[in-house]
Design a protein around this motif. Structure first.
Motif, PDB file in Angstrom:
ATOM      1  N   UNK A   1       0.687  -0.919  -0.288  1.00  0.00           N
ATOM      2  CA  UNK A   1       0.177  -0.335  -0.049  1.00  0.00           C
ATOM      3  C   UNK A   1       1.045   0.880  -0.178  1.00  0.00           C
ATOM      4  N   UNK A   2       1.670   1.258   0.499  1.00  0.00           N
ATOM      5  CA  UNK A   2       3.283   2.690   0.527  1.00  0.00           C
ATOM      6  C   UNK A   2       3.823   2.930  -0.929  1.00  0.00           C
ATOM      7  N   UNK A   3       3.137   1.799  -1.491  1.00  0.00           N
ATOM      8  CA  UNK A   3       4.060   1.435  -2.904  1.00  0.00           C
ATOM      9  C   UNK A   3       3.304   2.066  -4.147  1.00  0.00           C
ATOM     10  N   UNK A   4       2.249   1.325  -3.933  1.00  0.00           N
ATOM     11  CA  UNK A   4       1.008   1.513  -4.677  1.00  0.00           C
ATOM     12  C   UNK A   4       0.034   2.687  -4.299  1.00  0.00           C
ATOM     13  N   UNK A   5      -0.334   3.106  -3.323  1.00  0.00           N
ATOM     14  CA  UNK A   5      -0.862   4.492  -2.963  1.00  0.00           C
ATOM     15  C   UNK A   5      -2.706   3.268  -2.733  1.00  0.00           C
ATOM     16  N   UNK A   6      -3.180   4.368  -3.529  1.00  0.00           N
ATOM     17  CA  UNK A   6      -4.420   4.326  -3.812  1.00  0.00           C
ATOM     18  C   UNK A   6      -4.704   3.527  -5.262  1.00  0.00           C
ATOM     19  N   UNK A   7      -4.101   3.394  -5.936  1.00  0.00           N
ATOM     20  CA  UNK A   7      -4.641   2.715  -7.172  1.00  0.00           C
ATOM     21  C   UNK A   7      -4.523   1.164  -6.413  1.00  0.00           C
ATOM     22  N   UNK A   8      -4.017   0.999  -5.179  1.00  0.00           N
ATOM     23  CA  UNK A   8      -4.583  -0.384  -5.288  1.00  0.00           C
ATOM     24  C   UNK A   8      -5.424  -0.861  -4.484  1.00  0.00           C
ATOM     25  N   UNK A   9      -6.076  -1.994  -4.920  1.00  0.00           N
ATOM     26  CA  UNK A   9      -7.592  -2.435  -4.821  1.00  0.00           C
ATOM     27  C   UNK A   9      -7.238  -4.141  -3.969  1.00  0.00           C
ATOM     28  N   UNK A  10      -6.072  -4.165  -3.029  1.00  0.00           N
ATOM     29  CA  UNK A  10      -5.992  -5.634  -2.650  1.00  0.00           C
ATOM     30  C   UNK A  10      -7.048  -6.023  -1.488  1.00  0.00           C
TER      31      UNK A  10
END
Length: 593
Positions: free
Chosen positions: A566-575
């Protein structure tokens, strides 16, 4: 737009028709100094034929008038060797000789190919030759001897280029039939045809007009069987000077991509993402365990870049169908007795394949014998390009790994095919789609419990552990059309078991990312029978103290990995993140974080 030479191995065509060429001519002086009879091995579609074509155009006496056009702006054109344009060139390509049919048919095909090339040689160099070359339709060895005699009567000498010398043996190896074995033995044993060809080559190099030979192939399968007839060859495959003779370096791909990205108007952020996508799927080959240089497959690189120039986006299928036939190499190993631990190690980053030394040659006994050890299997997987060198262990053993995600997809496909029939694979795909599109894990877990685990052979239970469970999920979820699917990706010097990150070019879609962390509990530790594990409600199994402990361990690791992502991809991550515990090969218990 760059004119990319995808699928083109003709140096003259590349240089005269404006195709982009990555200069390898600085290696020509090194090859000259290496010896007179050289053997060089690389996986399929790695640029071997283009290298032979480069040598052909550089040394051919008939190409002297075109030297400046072909080489003037290249490294060798700035500092040519005295041998430039001083040879007659004869080139045989054994990949064009069909290995099918009876031995007599194969022999006829080989004679026909050699004679066709000898006839073309006679026409090309008729102005230089003082004596005619006699072509004997049923005896290409005699035709070759006539050619050598004609060359001996001139000031020039002969440079012989042999492409795919091991084509026959590779085909026989893949066939696994008694008829194929008989054909191979007839071609190589005693005075077999292929052995006779190389004996003639050796003889021609003994002061009879043949000065140099450069031979390419994929694997050293027939080298030991040819040794008595051709014991003058030097194998330069793993020497440091030739690490980058074929294939592209990271810097070369980066420079090439920068030109295409500029033309296509790609943003700075998207440039980095796309370059990383290429690195993940196409880079990673190492041919010298002492070197840190990683090499890209050139065919795949041009395949990707040509598609991007055409469409403005990466190709949907990252595996070029022209290389998909390499799946047969993995299938061959998978069908061998005791191959399970080798294939499992290939996909286990924590415990990769390790052998004392790479096999340098495979004789007919090695190829046809049913008892094949780990050294045989790992060495073949390396030569075929589906494993690569990863350096040395502390005990100075060779360590191997899968080079990239394109190759990993071939392993996943092979494992899926090995375990599941076609109709079950369709059901598995539907279960995977539930995770891809809605973040739902239950359909996949139920499929693995009721179908995948049941399909495993009893011998697979010998290797039952956390890796086995992870491989089940990896083989069913691997989809490079949608995801960067990475097993054990490095996350700040720690490792997650399995991540599915939506490809950069598909981030605007509704696809979901996933992170899965696994633990394994043998039923013996739970004091449960297989039948009890299958019939006990999942909620009761999840409440067992040992299961709770393993779930907590998996949860803790998964939460740490999720924070990094989440720190790397931020808001684009739908994990969607899951901690999963396998209870033997019978049930799965999981929690969604």
């Amino acid at each position: 737009m760059l004119n990319l030479p995808y699928g083109i191995s003709d140096f003259y065509k590349i240089r005269t028709e404006g195709y982009h060429y990555i200069d390898r001519t600085s290696c020509i002086p090194l090859v000259e100094a290496a010896g007179m009879h050289l053997v060089f091995l690389r996986p399929r579609r790695f640029g071997k034929s283009l290298w032979l074509s480069t040598l052909e155009n550089y040394y051919d006496v008939a190409k002297a008038p075109a030297f400046e056009q072909l080489f003037g702006d290249l490294a060798i054109g700035q500092n040519p060797t005295p041998r430039r344009n001083s040879y007659f060139i004869l080139r045989w390509d054994f990949s064009l000789v069909s290995p099918q049919g009876e031995v007599e048919q194969i022999s006829q095909a080989l004679h026909a190919h050699m004679n066709t090339r000898i006839q073309a040689f006679a026409q090309t160099y008729q102005a230089w030759l003082n004596h005619p070359i006699t072509i004997l339709p049923e005896n290409a060895i005699a035709s070759f001897e006539s050619l050598v005699a004609a060359v001996a009567g001139t000031p020039q000498r002969l440079y012989l280029l042999i492409d795919e010398y091991d084509n026959f043996a590779n085909e026989v190896l893949m066939s696994r039939t008694r008829a194929g074995s008989d054909r191979y033995e007839t071609l190589l044993y005693g005075e077999g045809l292929l052995k006779t060809v190389f004996k003639a080559v050796k003889g021609a190099g003994s002061g009879m007009g043949l000065d140099r030979v450069f031979t390419t192939g994929v694997a050293p399968i027939v080298l030991s069987d040819l040794s008595s007839g051709y014991n003058v060859a030097e194998n330069i495959t793993m020497l440091p000077d030739y690490t980058t003779l074929c294939g592209f370096t990271q810097d070369e791909v980066k420079t090439l991509w920068a030109q295409i990205a500029e033309h296509c108007g790609v943003s700075a952020a998207a440039r980095d993402e796309t370059l990383e996508l290429m690195r993940t799927y196409y880079n990673g080959y190492r041919f010298d365990p002492r070197s840190s240089a990683l090499i890209y497959n050139p065919t795949l690189t041009f395949y990707f870049l040509k598609a991007f120039q055409r469409d403005g986006s990466p190709p949907q299928n990252l595996l070029d169908t022209n290389l998909a036939m390499d799946r047969g190499k993995i299938a061959y190993i998978a069908a061998l007795p005791n191959s399970a631990p080798v294939l499992a190690a290939a996909l286990d980053e924590a415990n990769p394949p390790v052998i004392d030394m790479l096999a340098q040659s495979f004789g007919v006994a090695d190829v046809l014998d049913q008892a094949k050890d780990a050294t045989f299997m790992v060495s073949l997987l390396y030569y075929f390009g589906v494993l690569t060198l990863d350096g040395y262990t502390e005990m100075v053993q060779l360590r191997f790994r899968v080079p990239n995600l394109v190759v990993r997809s071939l392993y996943a496909e092979q494992l899926r095919t090995r375990v599941l029939p076609a109709h079950e694979q369709q059901t598995a795909s539907a279960a995977a789609q539930a995770l891809f599109h809605r973040g739902e894990l239950q359909p996949l877990c139920e499929f693995i419990e009721t179908t995948y685990f049941r399909a495993l052979d009893n011998r697979d239970y010998r290797w039952a552990n956390e890796l086995t469970v992870k491989m089940a999920f990896l083989t069913l979820l691997f989809n490079d059309r949608l995801y960067v699917v990475d097993s054990e990706p490095a996350l700040e010097r720690s490792y997650a078991d399995l991540t599915l990150l939506v490809r950069p070019d598909l981030r605007s879609s509704a696809l979901q990312d996933a992170l899965l962390e696994f633990k394994y509990l043998p039923l013996s530790e739970l004091r449960l029978s297989s039948e009890a594990a299958k019939t006990t409600p999942r909620e009761e199994l999840a409440a067992l103290p040992l299961v709770q402990t393993r779930l907590a361990e998996a949860t803790q690791k998964a939460e740490a990995y999720r924070a990094i992502l989440q720190n790397v991809y931020g808001a684009s991550l739908r994990l969607h993140t899951y901690a999963i515990v396998a209870l033997g090969f019978d049930r799965l218990v999981w929690v969604k974080l």
